[in-house]
Design an enzyme around this catalytic site. Structure first.
Site, mmCIF file in Angstrom:
data_model
loop_
_atom_site.group_PDB
_atom_site.id
_atom_site.type_symbol
_atom_site.label_atom_id
_atom_site.label_comp_id
_atom_site.label_asym_id
_atom_site.label_seq_id
_atom_site.Cartn_x
_atom_site.Cartn_y
_atom_site.Cartn_z
ATOM 1 N N GLY A 229 0.763 -1.235 0.000
ATOM 2 C CA GLY A 229 0.000 0.000 0.000
ATOM 3 C C GLY A 229 0.794 1.286 0.000
ATOM 4 C CG ASP A 230 3.432 4.485 1.560
ATOM 5 O OD1 ASP A 230 3.334 5.175 0.525
ATOM 6 O OD2 ASP A 230 3.904 4.929 2.633
ATOM 7 C CB ILE A 231 5.731 0.338 -3.268
ATOM 8 C CG1 ILE A 231 5.247 -1.016 -2.743
ATOM 9 C CG2 ILE A 231 7.099 0.209 -3.939
ATOM 10 C CD1 ILE A 231 6.187 -1.718 -1.806
#
Length: 375
Positions: A229-231
């Site tokens: 969800g937050d690469i």
């Protein structure tokens, strides 16, 4: 068994959820919960959470500690909103152990002196989940040159990560809601007041509306699963490549604070967005897509939504970033790349007319195919 709250927990304008704690209080907290005497303490970046790198004093021996992390530790104090959903805290701990067991480098949680992987601590008038993780050494992607070869490797890595996470399930993620989830883009209507420039506000409203009519009605057609969800450039570790073909290679992943059960194409869109922010080039997304497509097939439906999803992630980042600065002008987490490149990149994405000799830089599939052919 942790108590789980299932009601909607989504940030509302004006709500303060970030932990308030001094460095001296952090040292006392670590000693009380983990028996560690702090030699060095450094605050790390955090959007809504507080994170601290800790080096323990080797001269202070504590019999409660059986395994010492030679590289140090990271103390994570979760914001008061996410701390209400303890099943998410448990899921974050479990997912780190899950992917470590599957040969992906990431931090691992450490048990406190009571044998627990987290505790709930009262700081001021709010409760916060507190955890200690092993510090994973390495270089952040943001600190090296983001070559095409590295972007391609990132795409491969993200697809491989998502493939492995398809075997991970946790009930706490099914009902999780968070303002940074891409599915919460319609909620940005509440925060868009922070954008004072009329031209920029027009762009924001255009993208939010496009998301509502182009993406939301297609949710049922999209494949779902657990995603990181937050690469982004601050959550990916790289290392020197001993093979020498490229200077660096992808080494690991950090920060599982945004894990969620959501749409797999969101993971790709978020990864492409941040790599485009790093390079300032729209075409970089096509290189990430090339690597991703080696390990995961992207359905045509998902491919058609990429431009809207990437535009939406940019808007989400720019609006919530502006809101964060309004609330705390010293917030270091709002990265310089977003503030410097974000609006320009968004304008490039929204361009629709090109001359005969111009290639549409958002034609990422063609760019990916060309890269694969050259490689």
């Amino acid at each position: 068994m942790a108590e789980t709250k299932t009601e909607s927990l989504v940030l509302e304008p004006g709500t303060v959820i970030k932990p308030i704690i001094t460095h001296e209080e952090v040292k006392l907290l670590v000693e009380r919960l983990y028996g560690i005497s702090v030699l060095e303490l450094e605050e790390l970046n955090g959007y809504d959470d507080k994170n601290y790198k800790i080096i323990e004093d080797p001269n202070v021996k504590n019999p409660l500690i059986t395994n010492h992390s030679t590289e140090g530790y990271v103390l994570k104090i979760m914001n008061s909103m996410d701390s209400q959903n303890l099943s998410v805290v448990e899921a974050q701990n479990e997912i780190m152990n899950f992917i470590t067991a599957r040969s992906i480098t990431c931090p691992r949680p450490i048990r406190n002196i009571f044998g627990h992987l987290y505790s709930i601590e009262r700081l001021g008038d709010r409760s916060h989940a507190v955890r200690l993780l092993e510090y994973v050494p390495g270089t952040l992607l943001k600190d090296v040159q983001a070559s095409d070869a590295l972007l391609y490797q990132l795409g491969e890595f993200v697809a491989n990560l998502d493939n492995k996470l398809q075997n991970f399930n946790h009930s706490g993620l099914v009902t999780r809601e968070h303002i940074w989830m891409l599915s919460k883009v319609p909620e940005l209507d509440k925060f868009k007041y922070v954008i004072k420039d009329a031209e920029k506000l027009d762009l924001v409203e255009e993208v939010i509306e496009e998301y509502k009519y182009a993406v939301v009605p297609n949710y049922d057609e999209l494949e779902k699963g657990v995603i990181h969800g937050d690469i982004n450039e601050m959550n990916i570790l790289v290392e020197k490549n001993p093979a020498g073909k490229t200077e660096y290679r992808i080494a690991g992943v950090l920060d599982f604070g945004d894990i969620q059960y959501s749409y797999l194409v969101f993971e790709l869109a978020i990864s492409m967005t941040y790599m485009m922010l790093v390079t300032g080039e729209v075409r970089s997304g096509g290189v990430v897509l090339a690597g991703y497509s080696i390990n995961r097939r992207l359905p045509a439906q998902d491919l058609r939504l990429l431009k809207t999803l990437i535009s939406a992630r940019l808007v989400q980042s720019l609006v919530l970033g502006a809101y964060s600065i309004e609330q705390d002008p010293n917030n270091k987490y709002v990265t310089s790349t977003e503030r410097a490149n974000g609006w320009d990149l968004l304008k490039k994405l929204r361009k629709t007319k090109y001359s005969a000799d111009e290639q549409d830089p958002t034609d990422w599939q063609t760019i990916a195919n060309e890269y694969l052919t050259r490689s």
